[in-house]
Design an enzyme around this catalytic site. Structure first.
Site, PDB file in Angstrom:
ATOM      1  N   LYS A  22       0.835  -1.207   0.000  1.00 25.98           N
ATOM      2  CA  LYS A  22       0.000   0.000   0.000  1.00 25.98           C
ATOM      3  C   LYS A  22       0.872   1.260   0.000  1.00 25.98           C
ATOM      4  CE  LYS A  22      -1.833   1.552   3.996  1.00 25.98           C
ATOM      5  NZ  LYS A  22      -1.571   2.971   4.303  1.00 25.98           N
ATOM      6  N   ASN A  23       1.810   1.309   0.932  1.00 24.14           N
ATOM      7  CA  ASN A  23       2.555   2.556   1.094  1.00 24.14           C
ATOM      8  C   ASN A  23       3.510   2.833  -0.068  1.00 24.14           C
ATOM      9  OD1 ASN A  23       1.179   3.035   3.415  1.00 24.14           O
ATOM     10  ND2 ASN A  23       2.862   2.510   4.812  1.00 24.14           N
ATOM     11  N   ARG A  92      -4.128  10.823   4.500  1.00 20.64           N
ATOM     12  CA  ARG A  92      -3.030  11.788   4.630  1.00 20.64           C
ATOM     13  C   ARG A  92      -2.023  11.682   3.498  1.00 20.64           C
ATOM     14  NH1 ARG A  92      -1.706  14.009   9.219  1.00 20.64           N
ATOM     15  NH2 ARG A  92       0.449  13.778   8.582  1.00 20.64           N
ATOM     16  N   CYS A 116      -4.766  13.050  13.202  1.00 23.20           N
ATOM     17  CA  CYS A 116      -5.366  11.773  12.829  1.00 23.20           C
ATOM     18  C   CYS A 116      -5.820  11.069  14.093  1.00 23.20           C
ATOM     19  CB  CYS A 116      -4.412  10.936  11.998  1.00 23.20           C
ATOM     20  SG  CYS A 116      -3.298   9.953  12.928  1.00 23.20           S
ATOM     21  N   ARG A 121      -0.145  14.674  13.441  1.00 20.81           N
ATOM     22  CA  ARG A 121       0.843  14.167  12.498  1.00 20.81           C
ATOM     23  C   ARG A 121       1.209  15.333  11.589  1.00 20.81           C
ATOM     24  NH1 ARG A 121      -1.241   8.610   9.981  1.00 20.81           N
ATOM     25  NH2 ARG A 121       0.812   8.574   9.004  1.00 20.81           N
ATOM     26  N   PRO A 122       2.202  16.090  12.014  1.00 21.16           N
ATOM     27  CA  PRO A 122       2.520  17.332  11.298  1.00 21.16           C
ATOM     28  C   PRO A 122       3.098  17.086   9.907  1.00 21.16           C
ATOM     29  CG  PRO A 122       4.167  16.883  12.989  1.00 21.16           C
ATOM     30  CD  PRO A 122       3.110  15.839  13.138  1.00 21.16           C
ATOM     31  N   VAL A 123       3.058  18.122   9.063  1.00 21.90           N
ATOM     32  CA  VAL A 123       3.691  18.044   7.739  1.00 21.90           C
ATOM     33  C   VAL A 123       4.732  19.155   7.586  1.00 21.90           C
ATOM     34  CG1 VAL A 123       1.831  16.826   6.534  1.00 21.90           C
ATOM     35  CG2 VAL A 123       1.741  19.315   6.704  1.00 21.90           C
ATOM     36  N   LEU A 125       7.881  19.149   7.939  1.00 22.30           N
ATOM     37  CA  LEU A 125       9.108  18.781   7.207  1.00 22.30           C
ATOM     38  C   LEU A 125       8.877  18.822   5.698  1.00 22.30           C
ATOM     39  CD1 LEU A 125      10.268  15.784   9.439  1.00 22.30           C
ATOM     40  CD2 LEU A 125      11.150  18.127   9.470  1.00 22.30           C
ATOM     41  N   ASP A 304       3.770   0.199  12.188  1.00 25.52           N
ATOM     42  CA  ASP A 304       2.562  -0.372  11.579  1.00 25.52           C
ATOM     43  C   ASP A 304       2.328  -1.835  11.986  1.00 25.52           C
ATOM     44  OD1 ASP A 304       2.009   2.017  10.378  1.00 25.52           O
ATOM     45  OD2 ASP A 304       2.667   1.439   8.377  1.00 25.52           O
ATOM     46  N   ARG A 396      -9.027  -0.153   3.841  1.00 25.40           N
ATOM     47  CA  ARG A 396      -8.056   0.854   3.374  1.00 25.40           C
ATOM     48  C   ARG A 396      -6.719   0.198   3.063  1.00 25.40           C
ATOM     49  NH1 ARG A 396      -7.327   6.124   6.874  1.00 25.40           N
ATOM     50  NH2 ARG A 396      -5.839   6.294   5.180  1.00 25.40           N
TER      51      ARG A 396
END
Ligand code: UD1
Length: 420
Positions: A22-23, A92, A116, A121-123, A125, A304, A396
């Protein structure tokens, strides 16, 4: 919404084929925005997150077709550089379009993802990386507005190793003018595959697979075809299904070195593991011994798999400590596992899991994908009936999990209905 109804206590056995990651897919799909033409992504899993990404790309003019796990993407009609909130809030990973849009079209408007289910869960970066590459970035009304006539190469050091930020900034840097250096880059296999795919598309990247990526920007890229790597988390989840039921499981179409840490931990817990070139055989005739794990960046134990490991340790013959250093609050499964009879105490980012002899079935629900997986695993061993609500989380990230578990001998049914 569907639910799963599980009758626990069946020992699992047999072969299971693991699907595409998936990722990896969620990074490869937006990478197609970097070039004009037709791409084929083989071994693409049929998952809700993949459909969400396809529908986001469709809003930008990308045509997509999925046939027998081959996803074809046609980017010749891209006419919009925006990722609306309605998509980003669902997933996300939508943030991955930021880098490619900016690099290829000089502008992007992408909704901020927000928090979440298990915390912030910052962005930051991702945004700082784009700024370093010369983009002007503004945050307005919940959206990131980024623009640059052409990005320019830069040195970027990530304070925290981030899968998403590494992928996003790498996708931006490939078309920048000049050379970029990304230090403390993520080395997760999905990022390595993304880098290899970008190279197949004409990017120049050195240090692939290491945490120091040197990227010489090119003027243009071209379409490519790729075979998605196997999903190491799906693989891991099926191994735990085998272990928790004391069964024998053979995984097919896997890259065992992608989940070495888990294999070692399973051996420590008393399982017998045999590794082939693309198979793993696991048998766990005896009960589980307690084994501590600390979830950390690759090649460490993955966050995970943390929820699934707690489910396994819930029936171990002693106490183990499961710590998550990536997401400190990612323990929403714990109160639900306790409802199934587990004895778990949370202290900050660690779960102290005191193994019990027996879990007992109950109705449980979860707020995220891996938590759902952990509840299904617990249900496989719990006495009586377990109902896992809100199955859409599972869809998902796991393709037909109930069918694969049924084929291994589990008694699990999907029940459709509005009220779940
Ligand atoms: C990806 C995976 C997710 C996995 C996670 C960690 C995808 C689609 N998702 O998520 O399944 O659980 O890696 O392996 O690939 N961070 C910041 N600022 C940022 C970005 C991240 O502080 O701008 C922090 C996060 O809060 C977290 C850590 O960095 O503590 C790692 O997160 P990151 O690797 O970015 O996770 P994702 O890419 O979101």
């Amino acid at each position: 919404m569907d639910k799963f109804v599980i009758q626990g206590g069946r020992k699992l056995g047999g072969r299971v084929t693991i699907g595409g990651a998936k990722n990896a897919t969620l990074a490869l799909m937006p990478a197609a925005l970097l070039a004009h033409g037709t791409f084929r992504l083989r071994n693409t899993p049929v998952l809700r997150d993949v459909s969400t990404m396809a529908s986001l790309l469709r809003t930008m003019g990308v045509k997509s077709e999925m046939k027998e796990h081959v996803l074809t993407l046609d980017t010749t009609g891209v006419n919009k550089q925006e990722a609306p909130y309605e998509h980003v809030k669902k997933m996300r990973a939508s943030i991955y379009v930021l880098g490619p849009l900016l690099a290829r079209y000089g502008r992007a408007k992408v909704s901020l993802p927000g928090g979440c289910a298990w915390g912030p869960r910052p962005v930051n970066l991702h945004i700082e990386g784009m700024k370093k590459l010369g983009a002007s970035v503004e945050l307005k009304r919940g959206y990131i507005h980024a623009s640059a006539a052409r990005l320019t190469g830069a040195r970027i050091y990530f304070d925290v190793s981030s899968v998403g930020a590494t992928g996003n900034v790498m996708m931006a840097a490939v078309l920048a003018k000049g050379t970029s250096l990304i230090e403390n880059a993520a080395i997760e296999p999905e990022i390595t595959q993304l880098a290899q795919f970008l190279q197949m598309m004409g990017a120049k990247i050195h240090g692939i697979g290491t945490n120091r990526l040197e990227i010489e920007g090119v003027d243009a890229m071209h379409p490519a075809d790729v075979e998605t790597i196997p999903d190491r988390i799906e693989a891991g989840t099926f191994l735990v299904a085998g272990a928790i039921t004391r069964g024998t499981i053979i995984l097919e179409r896997v890259i065992p070195e992608h989940f070495s840490a888990l294999l070692t931990k399973l051996e420590d817990a008393g399982c017998v593991v045999n590794v082939g070139s693309d198979t793993v055989t696991l048998s766990c005739p005896d009960g589980m011994k307690p084994v501590d794990v600390t979830a950390t960046i690759y090649p460490g134990f993955p966050t995970d798999m943390q929820a699934q490991w707690i489910a396994l340790m819930a029936i171990a013959s002693g106490t183990s400590v499961v710590t998550d250093t990536i997401y400190l609050d990612r323990f929403k499964h714990v109160p639900e596992l306790i409802r199934l009879g587990a004895d778990i105490e949370l202290k900050e980012n660690a779960a102290f899991v005191k193994g019990v002899k027996l879990l007992t079935g109950a109705t449980v629900m979860s707020t995220d994908l891996r938590a759902s997986a952990s509840l299904i695993l617990a249900g496989l061993i719990a006495e009586g009936t377990t109902e896992v609500l809100r199955v859409y989380h599972i869809d998902r990230g796991y393709e037909a999990i109930e069918k694969k578990l049924q084929a291994l001998g589990a008694d699990i049914q999907r029940v459709s209905g509005e009220e779940f």
